[in-house]
Design an enzyme around this catalytic site. Structure first.
Site, PDB file in Angstrom:
ATOM      1  N   HIS A  89       0.822  -1.213   0.000  1.00 13.87           N
ATOM      2  CA  HIS A  89       0.000   0.000   0.000  1.00 13.87           C
ATOM      3  C   HIS A  89       0.858   1.265   0.000  1.00 13.87           C
ATOM      4  CE1 HIS A  89      -3.546  -2.417   0.766  1.00 13.87           C
ATOM      5  NE2 HIS A  89      -2.981  -2.946   1.827  1.00 13.87           N
ATOM      6  N   HIS A 116       5.978   6.662   6.927  1.00 14.94           N
ATOM      7  CA  HIS A 116       5.556   6.198   5.613  1.00 14.94           C
ATOM      8  C   HIS A 116       5.051   7.404   4.824  1.00 14.94           C
ATOM      9  CE1 HIS A 116       1.868   6.081   8.090  1.00 14.94           C
ATOM     10  NE2 HIS A 116       1.281   6.485   6.977  1.00 14.94           N
ATOM     11  N   HIS A 118       2.421   9.025   1.425  1.00 10.54           N
ATOM     12  CA  HIS A 118       1.272   8.922   0.533  1.00 10.54           C
ATOM     13  C   HIS A 118       1.524   9.869  -0.630  1.00 10.54           C
ATOM     14  CE1 HIS A 118      -1.202   6.806   3.614  1.00 10.54           C
ATOM     15  NE2 HIS A 118      -0.462   7.523   4.444  1.00 10.54           N
ATOM     16  N   GLU A 128      -2.696  13.474   1.536  1.00  6.96           N
ATOM     17  CA  GLU A 128      -3.958  13.063   2.146  1.00  6.96           C
ATOM     18  C   GLU A 128      -4.717  14.277   2.669  1.00  6.96           C
ATOM     19  OE1 GLU A 128      -4.319   8.711   2.885  1.00  6.96           O
ATOM     20  OE2 GLU A 128      -3.227   9.404   4.661  1.00  6.96           O
ATOM     21  N   HIS A 141       4.144  10.902   6.860  1.00  9.08           N
ATOM     22  CA  HIS A 141       3.573  10.691   8.188  1.00  9.08           C
ATOM     23  C   HIS A 141       4.621  10.036   9.092  1.00  9.08           C
ATOM     24  CE1 HIS A 141      -0.777  10.527   6.414  1.00  9.08           C
ATOM     25  NE2 HIS A 141      -0.305  11.758   6.502  1.00  9.08           N
ATOM     26  N   THR A 225      -5.423   6.732   8.647  1.00  9.20           N
ATOM     27  CA  THR A 225      -6.007   6.975   7.325  1.00  9.20           C
ATOM     28  C   THR A 225      -6.099   5.701   6.494  1.00  9.20           C
ATOM     29  OG1 THR A 225      -3.869   7.566   6.339  1.00  9.20           O
ATOM     30  CG2 THR A 225      -5.165   9.353   7.332  1.00  9.20           C
ATOM     31  N   THR A 226      -5.896   4.561   7.133  1.00  8.77           N
ATOM     32  CA  THR A 226      -6.093   3.261   6.492  1.00  8.77           C
ATOM     33  C   THR A 226      -6.879   2.378   7.461  1.00  8.77           C
ATOM     34  OG1 THR A 226      -3.971   2.448   7.364  1.00  8.77           O
ATOM     35  CG2 THR A 226      -3.965   3.372   5.128  1.00  8.77           C
TER      36      THR A 226
END
Length: 307
Positions: A89, A116, A118, A128, A141, A225-226
């Site tokens: 992901h 990690h 995004h 995000e 993040h 957020t996941t």
């Protein structure tokens, strides 16, 4: 009879297009067998909660909070050896040494666990969180948990057990040399479950803006957020973006999801704010006002030339 058959066919197709695993919207096809963001609530009921992240931060509606003082960063300057993993992901890096944050109206000290990212597609919109509807190319993040906890799963049971620092990226003309090692190692983790060890130590300070540029930020109560979207996160979203050139940003889009497709648009859409309040630090007020002033001057200058 024909109507019954048609309904059975539709039901069968719905089952075929439904999967047990969650995914991002960029992965959603009938063949992918995964649940996109709109169906994450089926994966975890908490994803339908009222304190979900990310959000769109409307700067004029944020409330100044004098308690949002500068953070104290400990261990951020210390170099450490670690590995990076493509988890299907995103890419994530565990933080094996003691790095902590305190201050900034946090109720206690939080220790860093991992970071990690995004991103979008080849440097296109991909953050995000958004600011006044603007989506940046990428978002970092850095995940922390209260120092008293021994695992992230334990911290997620506490409504304020996790503190995440969010940083935006912007497109720059020149490459960011501090990111050279991170960009290079992406070539070694192209597919799900691939991992690689950094050739030399890195520090968290390498990844973020200089400390004097970390006084402007926003604060709100939110979630992961996941899935499972645990509502246990104290969010801090910094105003000052990190520069990367287009080639550096595009390197992330060359990674692959578990099905071999390009790992792009790895962000959850913004969620309703509901009855939450977004607070801003004193410096965020100054920076926001300065941005408005510069925009006003630019507009006035343009109009004067037009006349």
């Amino acid at each position: 009879m024909q109507k019954i058959r048609a309904l059975l066919l539709l039901a069968t197709l719905a089952q075929i297009c439904t999967g047990a695993d969650w995914c991002y919207q960029s992965q959603v096809t009938c063949e992918s067998h995964c649940k996109g963001p709109r169906k994450w609530e089926e994966e975890s009921s908490t994803c339908g909660g009222r304190k979900q992240s990310p959000i769109n931060i409307v700067t004029r509606k944020t409330i100044p909070d004098e308690r949002l003082t500068p953070f104290q960063f400990s261990g951020y300057q210390q170099a450490f050896r670690s590995s990076i993993k493509n988890n299907g992901h995103s890419v994530a890096v565990n933080i094996p040494h003691m790095a902590t944050i305190s201050g900034g109206n946090l109720e206690t000290t939080y220790k860093a666990v991992q970071f990690h990212l995004h991103w979008g597609r080849n440097g296109g919109p991909g953050s995000e969180h958004t600011i006044d509807g603007e989506q940046y190319p990428m978002e970092l993040h850095i995940v922390h948990m209260k120092q008293k906890f021994s695992s992230l799963s334990e911290a997620l049971q506490d409504p304020t057990g996790v503190a995440v620092l969010g940083f935006f990226y912007e497109v720059s003309k020149l490459p960011n040399n501090k990111y050279g090692q991170l960009i290079k190692i992406l070539e070694s983790v192209p597919t799900k479950n691939a991992s690689a060890t950094f050739s030399s130590p890195l520090s968290l300070n390498q990844l973020i803006p200089r400390e004097q540029n970390l006084t402007g930020y926003y604060r709100y109560e939110g979630s992961l957020t996941t899935p499972g979207c645990n509502e246990a996160v104290v969010w801090t979203v910094f105003q000052d973006p990190i520069p990367l050139d287009r080639n550096q940003l595009s390197a992330f889009s060359r990674l692959k999801f578990h099905d071999g497709t390009s790992m792009v648009d790895t962000f959850r859409p913004v969620q309703p704010l509901n009855d939450r309040t977004v607070y801003r630090s004193g410096s965020a007020v100054v920076l926001a006002s300065l941005a408005l002033l510069l925009a006003s001057i630019s507009l006035t200058f343009g109009l004067s030339h037009a006349n």
